[in-house]
Design a protein around this motif. Structure first.
Motif, mmCIF file in Angstrom:
data_model
loop_
_atom_site.group_PDB
_atom_site.id
_atom_site.type_symbol
_atom_site.label_atom_id
_atom_site.label_comp_id
_atom_site.label_asym_id
_atom_site.label_seq_id
_atom_site.Cartn_x
_atom_site.Cartn_y
_atom_site.Cartn_z
ATOM 1 N N LYS A 351 -8.785 -10.813 -0.050
ATOM 2 C CA LYS A 351 -8.155 -10.447 -1.322
ATOM 3 C C LYS A 351 -7.490 -9.074 -1.219
ATOM 4 O O LYS A 351 -6.349 -8.884 -1.648
ATOM 5 C CB LYS A 351 -9.246 -10.424 -2.407
ATOM 6 C CG LYS A 351 -8.777 -10.208 -3.817
ATOM 7 C CD LYS A 351 -9.865 -10.723 -4.794
ATOM 8 C CE LYS A 351 -9.461 -10.544 -6.247
ATOM 9 N NZ LYS A 351 -9.779 -9.195 -6.749
ATOM 10 N N ARG A 352 -8.204 -8.127 -0.629
ATOM 11 C CA ARG A 352 -7.659 -6.776 -0.509
ATOM 12 C C ARG A 352 -6.359 -6.801 0.294
ATOM 13 O O ARG A 352 -5.374 -6.144 -0.064
ATOM 14 C CB ARG A 352 -8.688 -5.864 0.185
ATOM 15 C CG ARG A 352 -8.165 -4.465 0.487
ATOM 16 C CD ARG A 352 -9.292 -3.473 0.694
ATOM 17 N NE ARG A 352 -9.951 -3.578 1.994
ATOM 18 C CZ ARG A 352 -9.748 -2.719 3.010
ATOM 19 N NH1 ARG A 352 -8.906 -1.718 2.866
ATOM 20 N NH2 ARG A 352 -10.388 -2.877 4.139
ATOM 21 N N MET A 353 -6.346 -7.570 1.356
ATOM 22 C CA MET A 353 -5.129 -7.638 2.173
ATOM 23 C C MET A 353 -3.994 -8.283 1.377
ATOM 24 O O MET A 353 -2.847 -7.809 1.427
ATOM 25 C CB MET A 353 -5.399 -8.418 3.466
ATOM 26 C CG MET A 353 -4.189 -8.523 4.379
ATOM 27 S SD MET A 353 -3.634 -6.924 5.026
ATOM 28 C CE MET A 353 -4.693 -6.756 6.465
ATOM 29 N N ALA A 354 -4.301 -9.351 0.648
ATOM 30 C CA ALA A 354 -3.257 -10.016 -0.133
ATOM 31 C C ALA A 354 -2.702 -9.082 -1.201
ATOM 32 O O ALA A 354 -1.489 -9.019 -1.422
ATOM 33 C CB ALA A 354 -3.818 -11.291 -0.778
ATOM 34 N N GLU A 355 -3.576 -8.338 -1.840
ATOM 35 C CA GLU A 355 -3.138 -7.521 -2.976
ATOM 36 C C GLU A 355 -2.548 -6.181 -2.565
ATOM 37 O O GLU A 355 -1.594 -5.706 -3.159
ATOM 38 C CB GLU A 355 -4.317 -7.288 -3.935
ATOM 39 C CG GLU A 355 -4.689 -8.562 -4.682
ATOM 40 C CD GLU A 355 -5.926 -8.385 -5.560
ATOM 41 O OE1 GLU A 355 -6.525 -7.284 -5.518
ATOM 42 O OE2 GLU A 355 -6.270 -9.358 -6.256
ATOM 43 N N GLN A 356 -3.143 -5.559 -1.550
ATOM 44 C CA GLN A 356 -2.720 -4.192 -1.214
ATOM 45 C C GLN A 356 -1.963 -4.089 0.095
ATOM 46 O O GLN A 356 -1.329 -3.064 0.367
ATOM 47 C CB GLN A 356 -3.942 -3.272 -1.168
ATOM 48 C CG GLN A 356 -4.664 -3.194 -2.512
ATOM 49 C CD GLN A 356 -6.018 -2.520 -2.382
ATOM 50 O OE1 GLN A 356 -6.204 -1.686 -1.498
ATOM 51 N NE2 GLN A 356 -6.956 -2.881 -3.236
ATOM 52 N N GLY A 357 -2.079 -5.099 0.928
ATOM 53 C CA GLY A 357 -1.357 -5.045 2.197
ATOM 54 C C GLY A 357 -1.882 -3.964 3.127
ATOM 55 O O GLY A 357 -3.027 -3.539 3.035
ATOM 56 N N LEU A 358 -0.985 -3.511 4.001
ATOM 57 C CA LEU A 358 -1.337 -2.513 5.015
ATOM 58 C C LEU A 358 -0.897 -1.124 4.576
ATOM 59 O O LEU A 358 0.014 -0.982 3.767
ATOM 60 C CB LEU A 358 -0.576 -2.815 6.312
ATOM 61 C CG LEU A 358 -1.192 -3.717 7.363
ATOM 62 C CD1 LEU A 358 -1.561 -5.048 6.771
ATOM 63 C CD2 LEU A 358 -0.233 -3.892 8.536
ATOM 64 N N SER A 359 -1.522 -0.120 5.179
ATOM 65 C CA SER A 359 -0.993 1.232 5.027
ATOM 66 C C SER A 359 0.038 1.466 6.130
ATOM 67 O O SER A 359 0.081 0.724 7.119
ATOM 68 C CB SER A 359 -2.121 2.258 5.148
ATOM 69 O OG SER A 359 -2.565 2.310 6.497
ATOM 70 N N GLU A 360 0.841 2.500 5.945
ATOM 71 C CA GLU A 360 1.823 2.863 6.975
ATOM 72 C C GLU A 360 1.143 3.105 8.320
ATOM 73 O O GLU A 360 1.632 2.692 9.367
ATOM 74 C CB GLU A 360 2.586 4.137 6.570
ATOM 75 C CG GLU A 360 3.695 3.924 5.558
ATOM 76 C CD GLU A 360 4.940 3.259 6.161
ATOM 77 O OE1 GLU A 360 4.933 2.929 7.367
ATOM 78 O OE2 GLU A 360 5.910 3.058 5.400
ATOM 79 N N LEU A 361 0.001 3.779 8.266
ATOM 80 C CA LEU A 361 -0.691 4.113 9.508
ATOM 81 C C LEU A 361 -1.211 2.845 10.201
ATOM 82 O O LEU A 361 -1.101 2.698 11.419
ATOM 83 C CB LEU A 361 -1.849 5.084 9.226
ATOM 84 C CG LEU A 361 -2.639 5.503 10.478
ATOM 85 C CD1 LEU A 361 -1.761 6.250 11.478
ATOM 86 C CD2 LEU A 361 -3.858 6.348 10.094
#
Lengths: 443, 446
Positions: A351-361
């Motif tokens: 869920k976290r990946m779907a909603e927030q995606g990746l950070s630049e780093l």
């Protein structure tokens, strides 16, 4: 070692140092070789050692097994080297051994493959044995029955193995009405009823020139390979029997399957529909999965399940593209009492990946790893030969080894996050647990 | 799929690849030198791809653990990826990954190893990292506890979830009466639970020194490139105290043993008969090359055992034999078979024994010896193909007290084996009282 020296090794400095590692070296120059009869192979010449590795793949695999005869392609793969031409099984096997040639076949859902390795000095004999195996296999009853009983023994062993059980159940659950839900190895019901005629029919219909791709690595020249392509594969029929496997989307029912087994650790598998290899977003999904669960010690699943909580020895995910569908699958193994907690973490990370995606780093680190480590795949001749057939099967182009890293570099944060959002559906996850999980029930 | 951070190299796993490649001569052509602090360095050049494998092998394994503390060696290996004086927990692997590299560790009875595979121009970076944790590891109890849970899950995954692996563990405990190989590399569960941070620290401080380590670098690199880097990063670490590995020895084996595991999950039973056997480091070493040829003769796909039990008598779906000459302690020569449908285990076991007895009575033939030696010499050529294999073979050999010469002269030693030596070696090893028979059986329903 002083702290100061290590301070100079900060992450930022590392990343700045990294450019896409060039793989383009003479050693992996891919040449296309077309024989007089029009058979094509991709070749990486390498005369360092007197060794030749060959990988050849026919499109069309166990998904084409006839109804009620799951396991035909697999049984063929285990029996092709059990006698051919005027050599019975033992004679053929002894010949391979005396020449120190290794020859083996394998069936997968979409492909039927063979691989051979020989010393240069036995080259012509080795290709000759390969040709006999694919054009004049004997399928003597003695050999077929012996191999059949080995396949059945393998199925019995698989039924003792929680990981194998879980993987089987995943495909069955996600593809309930499609050949992909069947078992490549067959079942206790189907393997006994396969007839020798079925094996012969497979060879006659499926092994042909128009569905064949060949990869060769090692101590052989273009001219030598040209000749050997014709003598080895030239007698195969021009065309394979037409076939059709319907496209299918993995069932997205959120089903939970529990297979009760008296073991201390629950083996967990989870997954849903994925992304096909030819999809323009494949690379974005690939980068996303590295961060989610593909990145060995660096992934979020590894971090959350293992590093922070000590719940499992392994926690992972991977993309599994097929010719007619695609999956993203993951897994973990944890004590029965912690199974439900582990599943909750997996869902939360999905869920976290779907909603927030990746950070630049994270994106930067993923790209650095994926591009930098690409060269590590070129560690041995058989691996490179397999990669050569892989490129051809996926229509990736002869320059792929050179351009692949730039395809990873091109992926933007927007791409990854958009793909994560559309691909990852925690509510759709099919879940299989083998063991005695507490607080996890089938639905 | 791979799950890393710690492979346990158990005897069987090692045998699987070592029997394909029991080391090879004129194959790896390594260069070697030794740093002033006693650390040996080995370089194997292979320029196929612009990559290097960097490995540090410590001459310590699970067989060096204090009694009652099984699992320490492997536990320390896990902690080597945690906090050091210079690196935060996880930073080691993160840095390797950020340089496009892969890393992992592995533990065996006789050695513990760590490796990174990276682009050749990153060699200095991974060397700096690896050198750091040789002496700078901080063993923090707050990191020990969660990692203990991970190790216990690893044990469940590898052993407790698998009837075959559980039996293997029990067979080993019966095969070695006194030698520490009787303890599993990962440790017994009750002992893993009791290992303390102090135990781990003491173990690390005793064994992790440059003079107890071997550095192996393989790939697109030369000895002239490695030397200054090795001196810079490893050469500055002070030499540790002299270390002697002391192992308990086996008493005479006076009785054959049988170990039976019944599990209701077993649907394909099997039998395994193991005879304690000499190794490079233990026992009658004159037999070790003959035993390798013997296992090639009887163990292969058209080997004598499979030919008789699988092809001719149709009593088994699989049958074979294997032997691994590596080890500081005693090795084993192992026969195995799994029954064809409808064949009782008693009948299969009896037939296997007939084969062993027949071998001891009639011996092998000259033709069998010649064919086996020819295949083995070809395997030495194939061994050159893989970039990492030379590093693994040489690193393991040196960590177990063998020499580069032992590895490089392997083809000559195999070539020199005679039929008489093979028959003599078989008689010396296959003595009933030296054996353990392990049976994996289905549990009868009651």
């Amino acid at each position: 070692m002083s702290r100061a020296r290590l301070a100079g090794m900060s992450a930022a400095v590392f990343v700045a140092l990294i450019l896409t590692t060039p793989l383009a070296r003479a050693a992996v120059k891919v040449q296309e070789v077309v024989s007089a009869k029009g058979i094509t192979a991709w070749l990486v010449e390498d005369h360092t050692n007197p060794i030749i590795s060959v990988n050849f793949t026919f499109r069309g695999g166990s998904a084409l097994d006839p109804d009620g005869k799951d396991g035909v392609a697999n049984l063929v793969s285990a029996t092709l080297d059990e006698g051919a031409g005027d050599m019975d099984s033992e004679t053929f096997q002894r010949r391979l051994e005396d020449l120190s040639v290794s020859l083996s076949f394998s069936a997968r859902l979409d492909t039927f493959s063979g691989r051979m390795r020989t010393l240069t000095r036995n080259r012509d004999d080795a290709f000759g044995l390969l040709k006999l195996a694919i054009t004049r296999p004997r399928f003597d009853p003695e050999a077929v029955e012996r191999i059949r009983s080995q396949v059945l023994a393998g199925l019995r062993r698989a039924s003792e193995n929680p990981r194998r059980l879980a993987n089987r159940a995943m495909f069955q659950t996600m593809f309930p009405d499609h050949p992909y839900g069947r078992h490549t190895d067959g079942t206790f019901e189907t393997v006994p009823v396969i007839k020798i005629a079925d094996l012969k029919a497979f060879v006659a219909r499926r092994l042909a020139r128009d569905n064949l791709v060949v990869g060769v690595v090692g101590d052989i020249t273009v001219a030598e390979l040209k000749t050997l392509l014709d003598t080895t594969f030239g007698e195969l029929p021009a065309t394979a029997e037409p076939w059709e496997v319907p496209d299918v989307t993995a069932a997205a029912t959120g089903k939970q399957v529990v297979i009760e087994k008296p073991i201390p650790q629950s083996v967990i598998r989870f997954g849903h529909g994925g992304i096909k290899r030819e999809d323009p977003d494949f690379y974005a999904a690939y980068v996303m999965n590295y961060v989610l669960g593909g990145g060995g010690f660096e992934s979020r699943l590894y971090e959350e399940v293992r590093e922070k909580r000590g719940l499992a020895y392994s926690a992972f995910s991977y993309l599994s593209p097929l010719d007619h569908s695609a999956l993203i699958i993951g897994g973990a193994g944890t004590a029965n009492a912690q199974a439900s907690q582990t599943i909750d973490i997996v869902r939360a990370e999905w869920k976290r990946m779907a909603e927030q995606g990746l950070s630049e780093l994270e994106l930067k680190d993923a790209k650095t790893y994926l591009t930098g480590s690409y060269a590590l795949r070129f560690g041995s001749s058989p691996r490179i030969a397999a990669m050569l057939t892989g490129l051809q099967l996926e229509n990736l182009g002869r320059d792929y080894f050179d351009i692949r890293n730039s395809l990873i570099e091109k992926v933007s944060l927007d791409d990854v996050n958009r793909v994560a959002k559309s691909l990852l559906r925690p509510e759709n996850l099919t879940l299989v647990v083998v063991g005695q999980p507490e607080n996890v029930s089938a639905n | 799929m791979m799950f890393r951070r710690t492979l346990l190299t158990a005897a069987v796993a090692a045998a699987a690849w070592l029997s394909v490649l029991p080391a090879a001569a004129e194959v790896f052509n390594p260069k070697t030198f030794t740093l002033d602090n006693g650390m040996q360095v080995v370089v194997i050049s292979n320029h196929r791809a612009p990559i290097v494998t960097h490995m540090v092998w410590y001459k310590v394994g699970s067989a060096d653990e204090p009694r009652g503390k099984s699992g320490i060696a492997h536990f320390v290996e896990h902690l080597m990826f945690k906090t050091t004086k210079n690196l935060k927990s996880g930073e080691f692997s993160r840095t390797v990954a950020r340089n496009g590299g892969r890393d992992n560790g592995f533990t065996s009875y006789d050695y513990t190893g760590y490796y990174q595979s990276v682009a050749a121009d990153r060699l200095g970076i991974v060397m700096q990292l690896e050198a750091d944790r040789m002496r700078n590891l901080i063993i923090d109890p707050r990191e020990v506890e969660p990692e203990r849970l991970v190790v216990l899950e690893e044990r469940r995954s590898r052993t407790d979830n698998s009837p075959g692996a559980k039996l293997f563990e029990q067979v080993n405990a019966a095969l070695y009466l006194n030698y520490p190989y009787r303890n599993p590399i990962i440790g017994w569960e009750h002992e893993i639970r009791r290992i303390t941070a102090e135990d781990l620290r003491a173990f690390y401080d005793k064994w992790y020194w440059p003079n107890n380590a071997v550095l192996v670098v393989a790939g697109d690199v030369t000895v002239d490139q490695v030397r200054p880097l090795a001196e810079k990063y490893y050469g500055v670490i002070p030499q540790g105290p002299g270390i002697k590995r002391e192992r308990a020895a086996e008493p005479p084996h006076n009785a054959a043993r049988r170990v039976i595991l019944r599990d209701r999950r077993v649907r394909q039973p099997s039998v395994r008969k193991r005879y304690m056997a000499p190794s490079h480091g233990y026992g009658d070493k004159q037999h070790i090359y003959a035993l390798q040829v013997l296992s090639e003769i009887i163990g292969g796909n058209t080997g004598a055992l499979s030919k008789s039990l699988v092809r001719e008598q149709k009593l088994a779906v699989s049958a074979g034999a294997y032997y691994n000459s590596d080890g500081i302690g005693p090795s084993a020569f192992t026969y195995f078979a799994s029954p064809a449908p409808g064949v009782s285990m008693d009948k299969l076991e009896a037939a296997l024994q007939v084969e062993i007895d027949e071998l001891l009575k009639s011996g092998v033939t000259a033709e069998e010896v010649a064919r086996a030696k020819s295949r083995m010499s070809a395997s030495a050529i194939y061994a050159r193909d893989s970039a990492g294999r030379g590093a693994r073979v040489l690193g393991a050999a040196l960590a177990m007290g063998q020499t580069i010469e032992d590895v490089e002269s392997w083809p000559e030693r195999i070539e020199a084996v005679t039929l008489e030596q093979i028959n003599e070696a078989a008689k010396a090893v296959m003595i009933e009282s030296n054996s353990v028979t392990g049976l994996l059986l289905a549990k009868r329903r009651s």
